[in-house]
Scaffold this active site. Sequence first.
Site, PDB file in Angstrom:
ATOM      1  CG  ASP A 131      -4.107   1.153  -3.074  1.00  0.00           C
ATOM      2  OD1 ASP A 131      -2.934   1.180  -3.485  1.00  0.00           O
ATOM      3  OD2 ASP A 131      -4.433   1.373  -1.893  1.00  0.00           O
ATOM      4  CG  ASP A 157     -10.235  -0.395   1.487  1.00  0.00           C
ATOM      5  OD1 ASP A 157     -10.075  -0.355   0.253  1.00  0.00           O
ATOM      6  OD2 ASP A 157      -9.538   0.254   2.278  1.00  0.00           O
ATOM      7  CB  ILE A 181       9.995  -8.321 -14.248  1.00  0.00           C
ATOM      8  CG1 ILE A 181       9.091  -9.523 -14.526  1.00  0.00           C
ATOM      9  CG2 ILE A 181      11.127  -8.685 -13.313  1.00  0.00           C
ATOM     10  CD1 ILE A 181       9.737 -10.563 -15.422  1.00  0.00           C
ATOM     11  N   GLY A 182       8.668  -5.936 -15.741  1.00  0.00           N
ATOM     12  CA  GLY A 182       7.809  -5.329 -16.754  1.00  0.00           C
ATOM     13  C   GLY A 182       6.845  -6.287 -17.431  1.00  0.00           C
ATOM     14  CB  THR A 212     -11.300  -0.360  -6.241  1.00  0.00           C
ATOM     15  OG1 THR A 212     -10.391  -0.147  -7.330  1.00  0.00           O
ATOM     16  CG2 THR A 212     -12.606   0.337  -6.524  1.00  0.00           C
ATOM     17  NE  ARG A 247      -9.228   0.725   8.375  1.00  0.00           N
ATOM     18  CZ  ARG A 247      -8.095   0.253   8.911  1.00  0.00           C
ATOM     19  NH1 ARG A 247      -8.159  -0.695   9.831  1.00  0.00           N
ATOM     20  NH2 ARG A 247      -6.920   0.716   8.537  1.00  0.00           N
ATOM     21  CE1 TYR A 288      -6.501   5.794   9.044  1.00  0.00           C
ATOM     22  CE2 TYR A 288      -6.572   4.921  11.277  1.00  0.00           C
ATOM     23  CZ  TYR A 288      -6.847   4.786   9.923  1.00  0.00           C
ATOM     24  OH  TYR A 288      -7.459   3.652   9.466  1.00  0.00           O
ATOM     25  CE  LYS A 348      -0.514  -0.135  -1.233  1.00  0.00           C
ATOM     26  NZ  LYS A 348      -1.985  -0.303  -1.193  1.00  0.00           N
ATOM     27  CG  PHE A 349       0.969  -2.981 -11.021  1.00  0.00           C
ATOM     28  CD1 PHE A 349       0.546  -4.247 -11.408  1.00  0.00           C
ATOM     29  CD2 PHE A 349       0.116  -1.898 -11.243  1.00  0.00           C
ATOM     30  CE1 PHE A 349      -0.691  -4.433 -12.014  1.00  0.00           C
ATOM     31  CE2 PHE A 349      -1.117  -2.079 -11.846  1.00  0.00           C
ATOM     32  CZ  PHE A 349      -1.520  -3.347 -12.228  1.00  0.00           C
TER      33      PHE A 349
HETATM   34  P1  5BU Z   1      -8.101   3.361   6.055  1.00  0.00           P
HETATM   35  O1  5BU Z   1      -9.300   2.543   6.381  1.00  0.00           O
HETATM   36  O2  5BU Z   1      -8.429   4.842   5.870  1.00  0.00           O
HETATM   37  O3  5BU Z   1      -6.956   3.135   6.955  1.00  0.00           O
HETATM   38  O4  5BU Z   1      -7.692   2.815   4.602  1.00  0.00           O
HETATM   39  C1  5BU Z   1      -6.594   3.285   3.907  1.00  0.00           C
HETATM   40  C2  5BU Z   1      -6.543   2.695   2.525  1.00  0.00           C
HETATM   41  O5  5BU Z   1      -5.395   3.208   1.856  1.00  0.00           O
HETATM   42  C3  5BU Z   1      -6.426   1.189   2.462  1.00  0.00           C
HETATM   43  O6  5BU Z   1      -7.109   0.767   1.297  1.00  0.00           O
HETATM   44  C4  5BU Z   1      -4.945   0.928   2.307  1.00  0.00           C
HETATM   45  O7  5BU Z   1      -4.692  -0.245   1.552  1.00  0.00           O
HETATM   46  C5  5BU Z   1      -4.505   2.142   1.524  1.00  0.00           C
HETATM   47  N1  5BU Z   1      -3.130   2.567   1.823  1.00  0.00           N
HETATM   48  C6  5BU Z   1      -2.714   2.970   3.077  1.00  0.00           C
HETATM   49  O8  5BU Z   1      -3.477   2.957   4.024  1.00  0.00           O
HETATM   50  N2  5BU Z   1      -1.437   3.385   3.246  1.00  0.00           N
HETATM   51  C7  5BU Z   1      -0.521   3.420   2.260  1.00  0.00           C
HETATM   52  O9  5BU Z   1       0.615   3.844   2.470  1.00  0.00           O
HETATM   53  C8  5BU Z   1      -0.979   3.001   0.984  1.00  0.00           C
HETATM   54  C9  5BU Z   1      -2.263   2.581   0.783  1.00  0.00           C
HETATM   55 BR1  5BU Z   1       0.192   3.060  -0.398  1.00  0.00          BR
END
Ligand code: 5BU
Length: 372
Positions: free
Chosen positions: A98, A45, A104-105, A68, A340, A321, A100-101
């Site tokens: 990532d 990120d 609508i189609g 990404t 992170r 986490y 996350k669409f």
């Molecule tokens: P982190 O820095 O480990 O907290 O980043 C987590 C990544 O996973 C970050 O890019 C979020 O956009 C992505 N993510 C998330 O944290 N939780 C979710 O439920 C989803 C995506 Br879906």
Amino acid sequence: MSSARHPSWRRSYRERAALPTVSPLAAYLLRLISIKKTNLCFSADVTTTAELLALAEEVGDSICILKTHADIVTDFNDRTMKGLQDIARKKRFLVFEDRKFADIGSTVQKQYAGGPQRIVRWAEITNAHILPGPGIVTALKEAAAGAIAAYNTAVHTEISASPTPSVDSDEADSPVLSDTSADMDRLSVARVADRKQSVVSISTTISTRTENISPHPTPDIEHEDGADTAALLDRLGDAPFQRSLLLLAEMSSEGHLLTGAYTAQCVAIARQHRDFVIGFIAQRSLNADDADNFITMTPGVQLPPPGKEAKKMGDALGQQYNTPRKIVLEQGCDVIIVGRGILYAADRKAEAERYRREAWQAYEERVGLLRS
Ligand code: 5BU
């Protein structure tokens, strides 16, 4: 059947790659994970192409997937796409946008295949919410099929520049420029045009692609502990040019609404598209039917600082986490997604290895290769 007892909990990645309902890209990923001994996805990120590519190089050997968010990279362009693809091929990992669409189609097709990011061209994996209904999956699958067909019949233009005896030494070793898409070809033309008059010959060949026609089967390579990973990865080869989707079945953030009947609906939709939906973003394995072999990828993973093992971890904005061990061993997830935890480490390469080892050990314990 209780998901805690589903056979996928005890099956190795390699065994799961050989099951009948597995798609070619899922088989490749599971074999890659098995050979590279990594069930770690790094979430890169960062906000510039330079940082993104440097990170991909730095941690590439320790990961099976690089995730990404293309829309946070301020200078995201063709160079980003090509750079990522090159590093992914060299280090052997897949790319997961990532995105996350959730529309609508008709709109998601344009977002997936068009716009400045053209995600379908460079990311093997992306994800979607099922909020708009099952049509989102059909629409994305159709867009992916279009991109695959275009790739397999793409006009491949090769431009070669031959030096003359009188050229400067730095031009004498000008590379043959060969790229794989019309846009890349335009870049190559620009690069050739920038050169001095000493470039005397430009030959253009137009051919239909013959290599990497998808889906090409991924070989199931037997590998013992201590085998030469680089040689095995060479035998595994490039990923098939296929595209896959993960459905967002659960999130990691506090108070998210992807629960109960919604999560169950996600699984039901996935079962109707086993050739395209390879798994879920979730906090636990959702495999329950006999035929289920979905790959669960899980964000919200961090290792606690020493002495803080028992403390609940999160950030100030609702992220929650869990440890790799909890997610893989106790929740039955297959790939941990770490951002992170690695990104903010002083030595990111070493930290990626530490996460890889933790998650791999938890997997080996789960499938019975290690004693707890
Ligand atoms: P982190 O820095 O480990 O907290 O980043 C987590 C990544 O996973 C970050 O890019 C979020 O956009 C992505 N993510 C998330 O944290 N939780 C979710 O439920 C989803 C995506 Br879906």
